[in-house]
Design a protein around this motif. Structure first.
Motif, PDB file in Angstrom:
ATOM      1  N   ASN A 143      -8.007 -42.031  12.035  1.00 24.77           N
ATOM      2  CA  ASN A 143      -7.721 -43.123  11.083  1.00 24.77           C
ATOM      3  C   ASN A 143      -7.754 -44.508  11.723  1.00 24.77           C
ATOM      4  OD1 ASN A 143      -7.321 -41.102   9.243  1.00 24.77           O
ATOM      5  ND2 ASN A 143      -5.081 -41.165   9.346  1.00 24.77           N
ATOM      6  N   HIS A 146     -10.299 -46.069  13.429  1.00 31.19           N
ATOM      7  CA  HIS A 146     -11.605 -46.727  13.571  1.00 31.19           C
ATOM      8  C   HIS A 146     -12.038 -46.800  15.043  1.00 31.19           C
ATOM      9  CE1 HIS A 146     -10.804 -47.825   9.442  1.00 31.19           C
ATOM     10  NE2 HIS A 146      -9.689 -48.408   9.832  1.00 31.19           N
ATOM     11  N   LEU A 158       2.682 -55.966  18.896  1.00 36.73           N
ATOM     12  CA  LEU A 158       3.349 -55.094  17.924  1.00 36.73           C
ATOM     13  C   LEU A 158       4.235 -54.069  18.626  1.00 36.73           C
ATOM     14  CD1 LEU A 158       0.359 -54.493  15.470  1.00 36.73           C
ATOM     15  CD2 LEU A 158       2.391 -55.887  15.053  1.00 36.73           C
ATOM     16  N   LEU A 182       4.031 -46.248   9.020  1.00 37.56           N
ATOM     17  CA  LEU A 182       4.534 -47.118  10.090  1.00 37.56           C
ATOM     18  C   LEU A 182       3.736 -48.413  10.096  1.00 37.56           C
ATOM     19  CD1 LEU A 182       5.010 -44.495  12.973  1.00 37.56           C
ATOM     20  CD2 LEU A 182       6.699 -45.322  11.339  1.00 37.56           C
ATOM     21  N   ALA A 229       3.181 -50.967  12.010  1.00 37.53           N
ATOM     22  CA  ALA A 229       2.337 -51.364  13.146  1.00 37.53           C
ATOM     23  C   ALA A 229       1.037 -50.567  13.134  1.00 37.53           C
ATOM     24  CB  ALA A 229       3.093 -51.155  14.460  1.00 37.53           C
ATOM     25  N   HIS A 230       1.135 -49.272  12.858  1.00 36.69           N
ATOM     26  CA  HIS A 230      -0.070 -48.434  12.800  1.00 36.69           C
ATOM     27  C   HIS A 230      -0.940 -48.810  11.598  1.00 36.69           C
ATOM     28  CE1 HIS A 230       1.997 -44.953  15.220  1.00 36.69           C
ATOM     29  NE2 HIS A 230       1.838 -46.052  15.927  1.00 36.69           N
ATOM     30  N   GLN A 231      -0.296 -49.132  10.501  1.00 35.38           N
ATOM     31  CA  GLN A 231      -1.055 -49.453   9.297  1.00 35.38           C
ATOM     32  C   GLN A 231      -1.894 -50.713   9.478  1.00 35.38           C
ATOM     33  OE1 GLN A 231      -1.455 -47.624   6.504  1.00 35.38           O
ATOM     34  NE2 GLN A 231      -0.301 -46.032   7.562  1.00 35.38           N
ATOM     35  N   VAL A 257      -3.306 -51.642  12.320  1.00 32.64           N
ATOM     36  CA  VAL A 257      -4.489 -51.253  13.098  1.00 32.64           C
ATOM     37  C   VAL A 257      -5.436 -50.400  12.255  1.00 32.64           C
ATOM     38  CG1 VAL A 257      -5.298 -50.191  15.228  1.00 32.64           C
ATOM     39  CG2 VAL A 257      -3.081 -51.328  15.195  1.00 32.64           C
ATOM     40  N   GLN A 258      -4.883 -49.636  11.336  1.00 29.97           N
ATOM     41  CA  GLN A 258      -5.750 -48.817  10.473  1.00 29.97           C
ATOM     42  C   GLN A 258      -6.454 -49.655   9.403  1.00 29.97           C
ATOM     43  OE1 GLN A 258      -3.992 -45.225   8.876  1.00 29.97           O
ATOM     44  NE2 GLN A 258      -2.918 -44.770  10.784  1.00 29.97           N
ATOM     45  N   GLY A 259      -6.087 -50.925   9.305  1.00 28.51           N
ATOM     46  CA  GLY A 259      -6.764 -51.800   8.347  1.00 28.51           C
ATOM     47  C   GLY A 259      -6.169 -51.757   6.953  1.00 28.51           C
TER      48      GLY A 259
END
Lengths: 119, 515
Positions: free
Chosen positions: A19, A21, B396, B453, B455-457, B459-461
């Motif tokens: 997830n 990229h 982050l 989460l 911070a992860h979201q 980076v996941q865009g």
């Protein structure tokens, strides 16, 4: 059963590596340097070199600390997922065996933080 | 013609007629199909008639009481607003506590409304259903009155303009959102232990007493008024939560370990969330009420131990979090404010360094910890700010998979060492701030692997507005996240010192007191 539920309850993890990229999540914490409230979440490509992770990502994250410029990287003690570990700065993140969401901690003996108080 | 009037019904009879007498067992459909949610959690109920209604209030009486409270509340709020009451607060700095409140709490009330509505449908007995229905309406009322009371501040001060959207987007609000999402997606009995008992009964004093007393101490009549208006509702909620615990424990011995585990879980999650209240009490109020440690000792250790002594006859032991909190009560408010201070470029409220007088107060309230561990941080950052290098941390943070708070808590035996815990599940690696959060995950991993989460979201865009192209060569991640959060850099965030709120408040107050 992994959860109390009325029906079958199975989900994909929200933070699987696919997830991100092409990026890999690496957590980093500098022990006994609590000027930084918490460890960091870095996102790097698995084929980037470990040396770059230190020179770029860690410098960005920790550069504001007066101890950071004094770190002698040849003497740093590393923990990977709480186990003693020695990175190869020339090799990639992946070749160093750093998996997605692994935790790297580093200790810098002799550098005791601001005022010698672990800050 | 002579009219023969029947004697007016007594309260008890009216209550019986209008609650339990409305109950019937279904015959076209089996009862367990009509009420499918009360068995899958493992709680065994043999006789719903054994439920003791904790208060006997009929719907018509309920409307009457509540309407009276509403009239008073809105009369006071009108007077406060018309009289420019906002200029009477101790300092504009105080309003940052209100900003945190509007960001986090009304949403919790709304989710409590949804949760109790669900219970008002799913509980099998008519007594608990009616009680849950009333609590649902109370919670919706709290949600509305909080927003109405605080909306006047939004006309004058920054950072409160989009609380409804920010709840599901902003990194630190995910902590409170995930708390209620977890409770709301539990079964009805776990929800009752989570919200009805742990939050409303045990921890509510730690949310409302400090906040509402804090409002009173700091001239915020708007927040004080909705606090008092909610208080009599809270008393009802507390008795409902406790009755449900006793009912479960009396119905079947197999219920004990389940209830105990839920108490451990929800007291831990609750204590994690309330650390923010501690930070507000110790650092954010210009005029302070008491320290977090004092509040924890009075409302949890003393009141709580009386409660758990009472429940010991059912085999209940005090929740595990008590041991952790006995250490953390001297640390968490300092650790959390240090965290918000350095991430103060990414908040919709202002942060600041405590004044010398405030630091002395903290030293006196925290003689074992403040001077030794925390004052040196503030002194260093104060010096840095003086040199024009106000410390903003822009990297982050690593978040706990369960409570979603950055890993900023330290080991109980070493306040200089961050507490790290981790586990593996289906080949993925998960991290936690504490044993409590790790245990919660390990009991129901399939639930928490879905944690959103922030911070992860990013980076996941998933934290950009539609149409944003993160692959563009000049892409500005922080700017894009700010747009999505609907925060204005330089206005809603950064240090209180030099903020627009600070300047406006000083100018308006001067205009109100001088020519």
């Amino acid at each position: 059963m992994a959860v109390s539920a009325l029906r079958t309850y199975v989900f994909e993890p929200a933070d699987a590596e696919k997830n991100f990229h092409g990026l890999r999540i690496v957590y980093v914490g500098w022990d006994k340097h609590l000027m930084f409230a918490s460890p960091f979440m870095l996102a790097v490509t698995p084929d980037s070199s470990f040396g770059d992770l230190v020179a770029k990502n860690l410098a960005d994250a920790y550069g504001a600390h007066p101890d950071f410029a004094k770190v002698d990287w040849s003497k740093v003690e590393w923990l990977k997922n709480s186990q003693p570990w020695t990175p190869d700065f020339g090799k990639s993140v992946d070749a160093n065996g750093i998996r997605h969401k692994d935790l790297l901690r580093f200790r810098t003996p002799g550098l005791a933080g601001i005022g010698g108080k672990d800050i | 013609m002579d009219m023969k009037a029947n004697k007016k019904l007594g309260l008890k009879e009216r209550y019986a007629l209008m609650t339990r007498d409305l109950e019937w067992d279904t015959t076209y459909e089996p009862m367990d199909k009509v009420f499918p949610c009360t068995s899958y959690e493992g709680i065994k109920i043999h006789d719903w008639d054994k439920w003791q209604d904790p208060f006997r209030l009929t719907m018509d009486a309920y409307w009457k009481y509540q309407a009276e409270k509403e009239r008073k509340l809105y009369a006071i709020i009108d007077a406060f607003n018309q009289n420019n009451g906002h200029l009477g607060v101790t300092d504009a700095r105080y309003l940052n506590a209100v900003k945190l409140f509007i960001g986090a709490v009304p949403h919790l009330e709304y989710m409590a409304f949804r949760g109790f509505s669900h219970l008002g449908r799913q509980m099998v007995g008519a007594g608990p259903r009616v009680a849950c229905l009333m609590q649902a309406i109370d919670e919706l009322r709290h949600y509305q009155t909080q927003i109405h009371s605080i909306s006047n501040y939004n006309k004058y001060y920054n950072g409160m303009h989009d609380f409804a959207n920010q709840m599901s987007r902003v990194w630190y609000l995910s902590v409170t959102k995930s708390f209620f999402d977890d409770a709301y997606t539990s079964g009805p009995f776990e929800f009752m232990v989570a919200i009805g008992f742990s939050f409303e009964y045990v921890l509510t004093n730690l949310l409302f007493v400090p906040f509402i007393s804090g409002a009173a101490y700091n001239g915020d009549m708007a927040a004080m008024t909705f606090g008092f208006s909610a208080q009599s509702d809270e008393a009802r909620h507390m008795t409902l939560g406790l009755e449900c615990i006793k009912f479960m424990l009396e119905q079947d011995p197999d219920n004990l370990p389940i209830v105990q585990r839920w108490m451990d879980k929800w007291m831990h999650r609750g204590a994690r969330i309330l650390g923010v209240i501690g930070m507000m009490m110790d650092y954010m109020l210009p005029k302070r009420v008491m320290s977090w440690q004092e509040a924890w000792e009075a409302y949890y250790e003393q009141n709580g131990s009386a409660l758990f002594n009472d429940l010991a006859r059912y085999g209940i032991r005090p929740p595990k979090v008590g041991q952790l909190a006995a250490f953390e009560k001297e640390h968490i408010s300092h650790q959390l404010w240090a965290g918000f201070y350095q991430y103060g470029a990414l908040t919709s409220f202002h942060t600041w360094i405590p004044s010398d007088e405030e630091m002395d107060w903290l030293s006196s309230k925290y003689p074992n910890t403040f001077d030794k561990y925390y004052r040196p941080r503030w002194e260093y950052w104060k010096e840095e700010a003086k040199q024009g290098r106000r410390f903003y941390n822009k990297t982050l943070p690593m978040l706990c998979q369960t409570c979603q708070i950055p890993l900023l808590f330290t080991e109980p035996d070493d306040p200089t060492q961050i507490s790290y815990r981790d586990t593996e599940y289906k080949g993925e690696h998960y991290h936690f701030c504490s044993d409590g959060c790790k245990e919660i995950f390990e009991h129901e991993p399939e639930k928490y692997i879905q944690s959103w989460l922030p911070a992860h979201q990013i980076v996941q865009g998933n934290s950009f507005n539609p149409g944003t192209d993160p692959t563009a060569p000049d892409f500005d991640v922080v700017g894009a996240v700010f747009q999505h959060y609907n925060m204005q850099h330089g206005r809603d965030n950064l240090d209180f010192d030099g903020s627009e709120d600070q300047k406006n408040f000083a100018a308006w107050r001067a205009a109100a007191t001088k020519n």
